[in-house]
Design a protein around this motif. Structure first.
Motif, short mmCIF file in Angstrom:
data_model
loop_
_atom_site.label_atom_id
_atom_site.label_comp_id
_atom_site.label_asym_id
_atom_site.label_seq_id
_atom_site.Cartn_x
_atom_site.Cartn_y
_atom_site.Cartn_z
N ALA A 6 0.83 -1.21 0.00
CA ALA A 6 0.00 0.00 0.00
C ALA A 6 0.86 1.26 0.00
CB ALA A 6 -0.93 0.00 1.21
N VAL A 7 1.94 1.24 0.79
CA VAL A 7 2.85 2.38 0.84
C VAL A 7 3.56 2.58 -0.50
CG1 VAL A 7 4.95 3.28 1.92
CG2 VAL A 7 3.19 2.23 3.33
N CYS A 8 3.95 1.47 -1.12
CA CYS A 8 4.57 1.55 -2.45
C CYS A 8 3.62 2.17 -3.46
CB CYS A 8 5.01 0.16 -2.92
SG CYS A 8 6.40 -0.53 -2.00
N PHE A 9 2.36 1.81 -3.38
CA PHE A 9 1.36 2.37 -4.30
C PHE A 9 1.21 3.88 -4.07
CE2 PHE A 9 -3.05 3.64 -5.21
CZ PHE A 9 -3.12 3.29 -6.56
N ILE A 10 1.17 4.30 -2.81
CA ILE A 10 1.06 5.73 -2.51
C ILE A 10 2.28 6.48 -3.03
CG2 ILE A 10 0.93 7.44 -0.65
CD1 ILE A 10 -0.55 5.34 1.02
N LEU A 11 3.47 5.88 -2.86
CA LEU A 11 4.69 6.51 -3.37
C LEU A 11 4.64 6.68 -4.88
CD1 LEU A 11 7.58 7.56 -3.02
CD2 LEU A 11 8.37 5.20 -3.16
N LEU A 12 4.15 5.66 -5.59
CA LEU A 12 4.04 5.76 -7.04
C LEU A 12 3.09 6.88 -7.44
CD1 LEU A 12 3.92 1.99 -8.11
CD2 LEU A 12 5.84 3.57 -8.28
N GLU A 13 2.02 7.06 -6.69
CA GLU A 13 1.09 8.15 -6.97
C GLU A 13 1.76 9.50 -6.78
OE1 GLU A 13 -2.14 7.91 -8.09
OE2 GLU A 13 -1.59 5.81 -8.38
N ILE A 14 2.56 9.61 -5.73
CA ILE A 14 3.28 10.87 -5.49
C ILE A 14 4.29 11.14 -6.60
CG2 ILE A 14 4.92 12.01 -3.93
CD1 ILE A 14 3.50 10.64 -1.61
N LEU A 15 5.00 10.10 -7.04
CA LEU A 15 5.95 10.25 -8.14
C LEU A 15 5.24 10.65 -9.43
CD1 LEU A 15 8.36 7.23 -7.58
CD2 LEU A 15 8.85 9.65 -7.20
N SER A 32 4.20 17.50 -12.64
CA SER A 32 4.50 18.88 -12.26
C SER A 32 3.28 19.77 -12.41
CB SER A 32 5.65 19.45 -13.11
OG SER A 32 5.92 20.78 -12.77
N LEU A 33 3.20 20.74 -11.52
CA LEU A 33 2.13 21.74 -11.63
C LEU A 33 2.71 23.13 -11.38
CD1 LEU A 33 -0.88 19.98 -9.88
CD2 LEU A 33 -0.63 20.47 -12.31
N PHE A 38 3.18 21.75 -1.83
CA PHE A 38 2.33 20.56 -1.82
C PHE A 38 3.17 19.30 -1.91
CE2 PHE A 38 -0.23 17.53 -4.46
CZ PHE A 38 -1.12 17.16 -3.46
N MET A 39 4.17 19.28 -2.81
CA MET A 39 5.01 18.11 -2.99
C MET A 39 5.89 17.88 -1.77
SD MET A 39 3.93 16.90 -5.71
CE MET A 39 4.95 15.49 -5.35
N ALA A 40 6.35 18.96 -1.13
CA ALA A 40 7.17 18.82 0.07
C ALA A 40 6.39 18.16 1.20
CB ALA A 40 7.69 20.19 0.51
N ILE A 41 5.15 18.57 1.36
CA ILE A 41 4.30 17.97 2.40
C ILE A 41 4.06 16.50 2.11
CG2 ILE A 41 2.00 18.02 3.45
CD1 ILE A 41 1.98 21.05 2.97
N LEU A 42 3.77 16.18 0.84
CA LEU A 42 3.56 14.78 0.47
C LEU A 42 4.82 13.94 0.69
CD1 LEU A 42 1.45 14.95 -2.83
CD2 LEU A 42 0.68 14.34 -0.53
N ASN A 100 12.96 22.39 -8.61
CA ASN A 100 12.47 21.78 -9.84
C ASN A 100 12.11 20.31 -9.61
OD1 ASN A 100 13.27 20.14 -12.54
ND2 ASN A 100 12.49 22.17 -13.07
N ASN A 101 11.03 19.85 -10.22
CA ASN A 101 10.56 18.48 -9.99
C ASN A 101 11.56 17.43 -10.47
OD1 ASN A 101 9.99 19.23 -12.70
ND2 ASN A 101 8.49 17.59 -12.87
N ILE A 102 12.29 17.72 -11.52
CA ILE A 102 13.26 16.75 -12.04
C ILE A 102 14.40 16.54 -11.04
CG2 ILE A 102 14.86 16.22 -13.91
CD1 ILE A 102 11.93 16.05 -14.70
N PHE A 103 14.85 17.60 -10.39
CA PHE A 103 15.91 17.46 -9.39
C PHE A 103 15.44 16.62 -8.21
CE2 PHE A 103 18.34 19.21 -5.68
CZ PHE A 103 19.56 18.66 -6.03
#
Length: 489
Positions: free
Chosen positions: A15-24, A30-31, A37-41, A450-453
């Motif tokens: 389940a944690v792996c799935f959540i991580l994939l969603e975050i990636l 990118s938005l 938002f990404m830092a909190i996630l 930057n999201n790529i970094f």
């Protein structure tokens, strides 16, 4: 009497792996200014990973990884404490969430390392998610850009400009494109637009390691990623993107040859040492050549005369756009400036890129522009010391990526994709990362946001865990050394 069963969090690894994939997926798509938002996630997912894997965490392994996290932490702290944060164009200017910058850097690198302990994480799925997010973003950007303009508009309208209230746009139509930011399309520089399709080109490399008949879906998926990136670059081609495309294609070719033909690592190590040594010497020379401030204590007498007096050296180190930007950034690194009545060694700890500061005589002391290179731009976003720690991060991280390629048990195409993603993304950003990407808004977006970094840091963490020599290899190497020793005796 029935014993109460202990609640085992390790069962929730998948389940944690799935959540991580969603975050990636969200991160790679990118938005624009969604860093908070990404830092909190990233913090949330790291906490979840720790809760699931804390029983598997070994002190010796985490300790060695901690040495890698240390420069990341210091770099993040130097970034948020630098004078650059006072720049009114900084994307997080007057923000109370600056503390999230080092948290995001640490959490994404830490997630890449600890997610291995779940036993359920597969890098193949992460790579597909990352490339799918980048591909979707690229497709939307290309579609809107082509609707607004036409294919090859960068050649057709290269000398055309937009005018607003009589003021000409800072860039011509041929040097801009459309980019999705916070669910709205904005005009960005072509260098920033091209960053993402350039990365998609690396999807061509693993095609040489996948048998089409055995894995048609994966082969077609990677092929689609690469074709989309190539079409995006061809439809927006100009002199700059052509040169960058040539450079990236050359790097991809080198990676392909190295990985496909299993070249020996010794020549690669020698070449790396030679190129690295030349790069260090070149930077040292460039650094001292740039020191031309009046009254500057470390000024090297006659060095500027040496470079300006030689036609080739002058062209290389002084009289071109890149050298001028680098010289402006490096000049007076250890010189003091008067700010609010006190003398400050401002360039050691970052300094604003826009505007300038008024000295005692009421004159503006300097005004700088960005260099379009993430490495040199770090001098003003994080300061001289920030550059030192960033260099350590890159050296250790890239070394671990090569060790991961050499020792990991992952499939060859997966290792090749990780290697190519990291090298190409950093190489392009070194040559053409635009810290002020928006044409009509000079908002500054440092590379560490930057999201790529952030994805690179995640991959560094993953490779760090999977870059140790297998025990079998260590035993064989020890036997070889023992045999050689016995023969010599």
């Amino acid at each position: 009497m029935n014993e109460k069963k202990k609640f085992d969090l390790s069962n929730y690894g998948k389940a944690v792996c799935f959540i991580l994939l969603e975050i990636l997926a969200v991160l790679s798509f990118s938005l624009g200014s969604s860093f908070i938002f990404m830092a909190i996630l990233s913090f949330v997912i790291l906490v979840l990973i720790i809760l699931v894997t804390f029983r598997q965490i070994k002190a010796d392994g985490v300790a060695s990884f901690g040495f890698f996290l240390f420069p990341i932490l210091i770099f993040g702290l130097l970034s948020i404490l630098s004078y650059f944060k006072y720049d009114p164009n900084f994307i997080m200017y007057e923000s109370s969430f600056l503390f999230l910058i080092p948290i995001a850097l640490i959490c994404f690198a830490g997630s890449g390392y600890l997610i291995n302990l779940t036993g359920a994480f597969k890098i193949r799925y992460a790579l597909i998610v990352i490339y799918s997010g980048i591909a979707l973003l690229t497709f939307i950007n290309l579609l809107v850009t082509m609707i607004q303009f036409v294919p090859f508009y960068t050649l057709i309208y290269r000398d055309a400009y937009y005018y607003y209230d009589g003021a000409r746009s800072s860039a011509s139509v041929g040097n801009m494109a459309y980019f999705l930011v916070n669910f709205s399309m904005v005009e960005v520089s072509l260098a920033y637009f091209s960053y993402y399709p350039m990365i998609l080109l690396t999807a061509f490399i693993p095609l040489g390691f996948i048998k089409f008949k055995e894995n048609k879906k994966l082969f077609i998926t990677y092929l689609a990623f690469g074709v989309l990136g190539l079409i995006s670059l061809i439809f927006t081609i100009n002199k700059m993107t052509l040169l960058l495309l040539f450079g990236v294609a050359l790097l991809i070719g080198i990676i392909t040859i190295y990985t496909k033909f299993n070249l020996k690592t010794k020549p690669l190590k020698i070449a790396s040492v030679v190129i690295g040594g030349l790069a260090v010497l070149g930077f040292i020379f460039m650094f001292f050549n740039a020191q031309d401030s009046v009254g500057y204590a470390m000024r090297i007498s006659g060095l500027r005369n040496l470079t300006t007096g030689n036609r080739i050296f002058n062209r290389l180190f002084n009289s071109n756009r890149f050298a001028s930007a680098f010289n402006g950034i490096l000049d007076g690194t250890f010189a003091s400036r008067v700010i609010e009545g006190r003398s400050v060694l401002i360039k050691l700890f970052g300094y604003p890129i826009t505007g300038g500061y008024v000295d005692y005589f009421g004159a503006m002391t300097w005004k700088l522009t960005d260099s379009n290179s993430f490495f040199f731009d770090t001098f003003f976003t994080s300061g001289f010391f920030g550059v030192i720690f960033l260099t350590v991060i890159l050296i250790v991280g890239i070394r671990r990526v090569f060790l991961y390629y050499k020792y990991s048990s992952d499939k060859k195409d997966e290792k090749v994709m990780v290697l190519s993603f990291v090298l190409v993304s950093l190489a392009y950003a070194f040559l053409a990362y635009d810290a002020t990407p928006y044409i009509f808004d000079k908002t500054i977006v440092p590379f560490y946001m930057n999201n790529i970094f952030l994805i690179d840091l995640f991959l560094f963490g993953y490779c760090f865990y999977n870059s140790e020599k297998p025990k079998e290899v260590i035993v064989v190497e020890e036997e070889k050394k023992e045999k050689i020793t016995n023969e010599q005796e």
